[in-house]
Design a protein around this motif. Structure first.
Motif, PDB file in Angstrom:
ATOM      1  N   ARG A 200       0.656  -0.945   0.235  1.00  0.00           N
ATOM      2  CA  ARG A 200      -0.159  -0.161  -0.344  1.00  0.00           C
ATOM      3  C   ARG A 200       1.166   1.370   0.028  1.00  0.00           C
ATOM      4  O   ARG A 200       0.621   2.525  -0.562  1.00  0.00           O
TER       5      ARG A 200
ATOM      6  N   VAL B 203       2.475   1.983  -3.656  1.00  0.00           N
ATOM      7  CA  VAL B 203       1.494   2.618  -4.359  1.00  0.00           C
ATOM      8  C   VAL B 203       1.745   4.276  -4.245  1.00  0.00           C
ATOM      9  O   VAL B 203       1.428   4.236  -5.010  1.00  0.00           O
ATOM     10  N   ALA B 204       0.976   4.323  -3.055  1.00  0.00           N
ATOM     11  CA  ALA B 204       0.834   5.944  -3.047  1.00  0.00           C
ATOM     12  C   ALA B 204       2.184   6.258  -3.015  1.00  0.00           C
ATOM     13  O   ALA B 204       1.954   7.547  -3.008  1.00  0.00           O
TER      14      ALA B 204
ATOM     15  N   LEU C 125       4.071   6.256  -5.739  1.00  0.00           N
ATOM     16  CA  LEU C 125       5.078   6.066  -6.547  1.00  0.00           C
ATOM     17  C   LEU C 125       3.519   6.738  -7.280  1.00  0.00           C
ATOM     18  O   LEU C 125       3.621   7.367  -8.265  1.00  0.00           O
ATOM     19  N   ASP C 126       2.343   7.054  -7.113  1.00  0.00           N
ATOM     20  CA  ASP C 126       1.204   7.757  -7.490  1.00  0.00           C
ATOM     21  C   ASP C 126       1.473   9.538  -7.463  1.00  0.00           C
ATOM     22  O   ASP C 126       1.780   9.777  -8.010  1.00  0.00           O
ATOM     23  N   GLU C 127       2.401   9.609  -5.709  1.00  0.00           N
ATOM     24  CA  GLU C 127       2.415  10.738  -6.420  1.00  0.00           C
ATOM     25  C   GLU C 127       3.946  10.890  -6.752  1.00  0.00           C
ATOM     26  O   GLU C 127       4.274  12.447  -6.740  1.00  0.00           O
TER      27      GLU C 127
ATOM     28  N   GLU D  51       4.552  10.360  -9.131  1.00  0.00           N
ATOM     29  CA  GLU D  51       4.455  10.198 -10.899  1.00  0.00           C
ATOM     30  C   GLU D  51       3.469  12.103 -10.971  1.00  0.00           C
ATOM     31  O   GLU D  51       4.247  12.734 -11.872  1.00  0.00           O
ATOM     32  N   GLN D  52       3.001  12.334 -10.173  1.00  0.00           N
ATOM     33  CA  GLN D  52       2.004  13.833  -9.744  1.00  0.00           C
ATOM     34  C   GLN D  52       3.700  14.827  -9.787  1.00  0.00           C
ATOM     35  O   GLN D  52       3.664  15.532  -9.994  1.00  0.00           O
TER      36      GLN D  52
ATOM     37  N   GLN E  35       8.848  10.751 -15.636  1.00  0.00           N
ATOM     38  CA  GLN E  35       7.206   9.950 -15.406  1.00  0.00           C
ATOM     39  C   GLN E  35       7.305   9.269 -16.238  1.00  0.00           C
ATOM     40  O   GLN E  35       6.957   7.974 -15.889  1.00  0.00           O
TER      41      GLN E  35
ATOM     42  N   LYS F 177       5.869   4.951 -15.168  1.00  0.00           N
ATOM     43  CA  LYS F 177       4.788   4.588 -15.921  1.00  0.00           C
ATOM     44  C   LYS F 177       4.553   3.166 -16.168  1.00  0.00           C
ATOM     45  O   LYS F 177       3.962   2.438 -16.377  1.00  0.00           O
TER      46      LYS F 177
ATOM     47  N   ARG G  98       7.171   0.878 -13.101  1.00  0.00           N
ATOM     48  CA  ARG G  98       6.164   0.816 -11.821  1.00  0.00           C
ATOM     49  C   ARG G  98       5.766  -0.823 -11.428  1.00  0.00           C
ATOM     50  O   ARG G  98       6.152  -0.611 -10.371  1.00  0.00           O
TER      51      ARG G  98
END
Length: 228
Positions: free
Chosen positions: A18, A21-22, A24-26, A28-29, A51, A55, A58
């Motif tokens: 968890r 994943v969080a 990697l999401d941040e 990318e942003q 970036q 994608k 990851r």
């Protein structure tokens, strides 16, 4: 022991999956935000390319991390010096002279992350080290060698993140994001693992007792001690 280590692996895997994943999401942003704020086309292209790499690559990060985690737990009966610390960040003075400056930047960041997390959770890490010593049938684990300690988690991430194929400046950004996510997660996590092992009979009566300072003139204050 195998069942208990399996429980630790399951709990740690869930938490870290968890978290990663969080992260990697941040990440990318943040890469996109840096691209938007770039002052030149070449810099913008560099951040956008990073970036795109994230994608594409990851999906490999979490499985690689979990494989490393399982390996750490499977080797708890090995002596610390017998394991190869691929991706490690604790370097001797001799080794420091042999690595590149960019590697030192990563090592410094990871050392800072692990150090801060250890300081904030020194008591539960001490207790967990005692319990892992029982599981391994050897002396208590210190924070550096604890398989689910902050240093081990940072080593695993640094090693697993090679799959992203990123430049050092982008890797450092990701590690900083990991730091922000790890701090609020790790305290409850390590307490939960301690509780699980205690409920299953691994030093169930172990607790940390602060020893009061002696009155003036009767000697210095005693250090804190663990009793089980």
């Amino acid at each position: 022991m195998r069942t208990l280590l399996g429980n630790v692996l399951e709990r740690t895997s869930e938490e870290m999956e968890r978290t990663l994943v969080a992260v990697l999401d941040e990440f990318e942003q943040q890469l996109f935000r840096h691209a938007e704020q770039a002052r030149s086309n070449s810099v913008q292209v560099r951040w956008l390319e990073a970036q795109r790499l994230v994608k594409r690559t990851r999906p490999d990060l979490v499985p690689r991390f979990l494989v490393a985690l399982e390996a750490e737990l499977a080797c708890i009966r090995d002596t610390p010096g017998s394991r190869t610390s691929t991706g490690g960040f604790r370097l001797s003075h001799t080794e420091l002279a042999l690595v590149e400056n960019l590697d030192l930047d990563e090592a410094t960041v990871m050392t800072e992350i692990a150090g801060r997390t250890e300081v904030r959770n020194s008591l539960p890490l001490y207790l967990l080290g005692q319990r892992f010593g029982v599981l391994a049938g050897r002396p208590a684990f210190d924070a550096e060698n604890l398989p689910v300690g902050p240093q081990a988690l940072c080593r695993m991430l640094r090693q697993a993140s090679d799959c992203l194929q990123l430049q050092t400046e982008h890797r450092l950004l990701m590690f900083r994001i990991f730091d922000r996510h790890l701090v609020p997660l790790y305290g409850p996590y390590v307490e939960a693992v301690n509780s699980m092992l205690s409920r299953n009979g691994v030093l169930p009566n172990l607790h940390y007792v602060p020893v009061r300072a002696r009155p003036t003139g009767q000697g210095a204050a005693l250090p804190r001690s663990a009793r089980g």
